[in-house]
Design an enzyme around this catalytic site. Structure first.
Site, PDB file in Angstrom:
ATOM      1  N   TYR A 213       0.798  -1.228   0.000  1.00 12.59           N
ATOM      2  CA  TYR A 213       0.000   0.000   0.000  1.00 12.59           C
ATOM      3  C   TYR A 213       0.833   1.282   0.000  1.00 12.59           C
ATOM      4  O   TYR A 213       0.275   2.375  -0.109  1.00 12.59           O
ATOM      5  CB  TYR A 213      -0.972  -0.013   1.178  1.00 12.59           C
ATOM      6  CG  TYR A 213      -2.157  -0.903   0.911  1.00 12.59           C
ATOM      7  CD1 TYR A 213      -3.177  -0.484   0.056  1.00 12.59           C
ATOM      8  CD2 TYR A 213      -2.235  -2.177   1.467  1.00 12.59           C
ATOM      9  CE1 TYR A 213      -4.253  -1.300  -0.223  1.00 12.59           C
ATOM     10  CE2 TYR A 213      -3.306  -3.004   1.197  1.00 12.59           C
ATOM     11  CZ  TYR A 213      -4.319  -2.561   0.351  1.00 12.59           C
ATOM     12  OH  TYR A 213      -5.385  -3.379   0.070  1.00 12.59           O
ATOM     13  N   GLU A 301      -2.794 -28.605  11.172  1.00  9.16           N
ATOM     14  CA  GLU A 301      -2.957 -27.845   9.929  1.00  9.16           C
ATOM     15  C   GLU A 301      -3.675 -26.515  10.113  1.00  9.16           C
ATOM     16  O   GLU A 301      -3.273 -25.509   9.529  1.00  9.16           O
ATOM     17  CB  GLU A 301      -3.728 -28.699   8.914  1.00  9.16           C
ATOM     18  CG  GLU A 301      -4.097 -27.967   7.642  1.00  9.16           C
ATOM     19  CD  GLU A 301      -5.071 -28.747   6.777  1.00  9.16           C
ATOM     20  OE1 GLU A 301      -5.624 -28.132   5.846  1.00  9.16           O
ATOM     21  OE2 GLU A 301      -5.291 -29.951   7.019  1.00  9.16           O
ATOM     22  N   ASP A 353      -5.854 -32.547   7.644  1.00 13.78           N
ATOM     23  CA  ASP A 353      -7.044 -33.134   7.043  1.00 13.78           C
ATOM     24  C   ASP A 353      -6.620 -34.156   5.987  1.00 13.78           C
ATOM     25  O   ASP A 353      -5.552 -34.021   5.380  1.00 13.78           O
ATOM     26  CB  ASP A 353      -7.890 -32.051   6.364  1.00 13.78           C
ATOM     27  CG  ASP A 353      -8.753 -31.277   7.337  1.00 13.78           C
ATOM     28  OD1 ASP A 353      -9.082 -31.829   8.404  1.00 13.78           O
ATOM     29  OD2 ASP A 353      -9.107 -30.124   7.028  1.00 13.78           O
TER      30      ASP A 353
END
Length: 487
Positions: A213, A301, A353
């Site tokens: 920015y 995770e 997962d």
């Protein structure tokens, strides 16, 4: 995948811990060193006040009382120095920990690969100034900036000695203002060098998001400002933190430990804290007084996994430290895991997962990523063991089909790319099983078997199975002496 998606707008739930002043007198009388899992203490002259134990040799903790017969309050139980089949790499040759390499060997790695180094802010600023001054003549002639940046994203090889993917030295890519195709990227690189140099000169740090920015018209989006930062790290061989660049840290650590800071204060991690930006401000990692031995580090995770395990008080019930990067880890999260591993000697286990993204995240902790190839040497933990969840784990639970979704084309491509790497048999087999099963799931599906089932039954069983891997290999590698048994 890598950590280039860091976003300052991301704010996970934060657990703020208290700071407390550690009495220097209590520290001097209570700090001892412990070798291995037993209560053997070492109080020789080599373990004087304020002196750290040799890296990778000692683990340490707190004792109550003083004198020659201290009571153990808890310490870190070091990892068995044997191959475990659940690690990512193939073969039974263990990686040499980076922090244990002799100085001449480290220099050899720096000669063969592009590896960023820690530098002081003064040194970093001088390096950036030299880059800018080296372009003065070309700028005065109207040619603009030109930089020859080491190729790192597509010039990597897996090093068998340290078991990490590294960027080979010798090849560079040009960023020239004179070349119309390279003009924008050369401008972004030159602008970012100047911005970082001025920030260092002011004694400040700047976030990756802020870099974007400061000149949104030039960068356009986060990926381009991130590329400029990564290119400068590779160009200067200086680590991002030494350049005063910080990312929005989303990593969290939980455990019955506290971080002793260089300013004399400490941060308790017992209810969860955000991972510190500045590892150089952490003097020590210690077990909380009154806590039991810490046996392993569990990397999970995502944030929901950590929240669930925290709710179940898993870290206390199972004597471990839990860490998450809340998805793909930032460089700071990966560096903090390496720091914990180096300081504690604990084994590291990974939980994800049963899907391609989860596997990719664990592989990033173990081997590194392409975009951070210049820093993989410093922050990777190749000894992390993949506990689960795998497709076979889910199949055994007989969950409803509604808990699964089909693998997408992108999922299958990711799995095939992972499979093509030189992985251990366990990792290869689990990836093949997922491709064959053609489905993925989330660990939350297991809650249909009972909210506490995963934390109290399944996860401890999976971790015990992985921990037995050390024993199996040990028995295979070191058969009993037949002559001794006959005696």
């Amino acid at each position: 995948m890598d950590d280039s998606t860091d976003d300052d707008s991301y704010h996970p739930r934060k657990h703020y811990a208290y700071d407390r002043q550690v009495s220097s007198s209590r520290w001097r009388t209570s700090r001892e060193y412990i070798r291995g899992p037993g209560p053997e203490t070492h109080t020789t002259e080599s373990a004087q006040d304020g002196q750290d134990p040799p890296a990778g040799v000692y683990s340490y903790g707190y004792f109550s009382g003083s004198g020659n017969d201290p009571q153990v309050q808890g310490h870190f139980v070091p990892e068995i120095q044997k191959y475990n089949p659940y690690v990512i790499f193939k073969g039974e040759q263990l990686p040499v920990p980076i922090w244990e390499l002799p100085e001449e060997k480290v220099q050899d790695f720096h000669d063969r690969y592009f590896i960023a180094k820690d530098k002081s802010r003064v040194e970093a600023r001088k390096t950036l100034n030299r880059l800018l001054e080296g372009n003065i003549n070309t700028i005065e002639r109207g040619h603009g900036y030109k930089f020859n940046i080491p190729k790192y994203t597509d010039n990597m090889e897996f090093n068998e000695e340290v078991k990490v993917s590294l960027a080979k030295a010798g090849k560079t890519i040009s960023r020239s203002f004179c070349n119309a195709n390279q003009r924008e990227v050369a401008s972004r690189t030159g602008y970012t060098i100047d911005l970082i140099e001025r920030t260092l000169g002011a004694g400040l740090n700047i976030s990756k998001r802020t870099v974007l920015y400061t000149n949104k018209d030039l960068f356009g989006d986060q990926s381009k400002s991130d590329q400029a930062i990564n290119d400068i790290c590779a160009l200067t061989n200086i680590r991002r933190g030494s350049l005063g660049i910080i990312a929005a840290e989303k990593g969290i650590v939980v455990g019955n430990i506290f971080l002793e800071l260089t300013n004399g204060k400490s941060i308790s991690c017992s209810i969860g804290v955000q991972i510190p930006h500045r590892l150089d401000q952490i003097k020590d990692v210690c077990v909380e007084i009154g806590s039991r031995n810490i046996e392993y580090i569990l990397v999970v995770e995502k944030h929901t996994m950590l929240n669930y395990l925290l709710e179940m008080d898993y870290h206390t019930n199972n004597n471990c430290i839990i860490l998450t990067g809340c998805g793909m880890p930032t460089l700071q999260t990966r560096d903090f895991l390496r720091f914990l591993k180096q300081r504690t000697g604990l084994p590291v286990f990974g939980l994800c997962d049963p899907d391609p993204e989860g596997i990719s995240i664990l592989a990033t902790y173990a081997r590194g990523s392409c975009n951070s190839a210049y820093d993989n040497f410093n922050i990777s933990v190749p000894s992390i063991c993949w506990v689960g969840l795998s497709s076979s784990d889910m199949i055994k639970l007989n969950l409803s089909e509604t808990n699964y979704s089909r693998l997408s084309r992108e999922d299958k491509t990711m799995l095939k790319n992972l499979w093509q790497d030189d992985l251990s048999d366990v990792w290869k087999r689990r990836i093949e099983e997922m491709i064959s099963f053609d489905k993925k799931a989330s660990f939350e599906a297991i809650h249909s078997l009972g909210f506490d089932y995963f934390a109290t039954n399944l996860l401890p069983d999976m971790i015990n199975k992985v921990r037995e891997g050390y024993v199996q290999v040990q028995e295979k590698k070191e058969p009993q002496d037949t002559e001794a048994s006959e005696d």
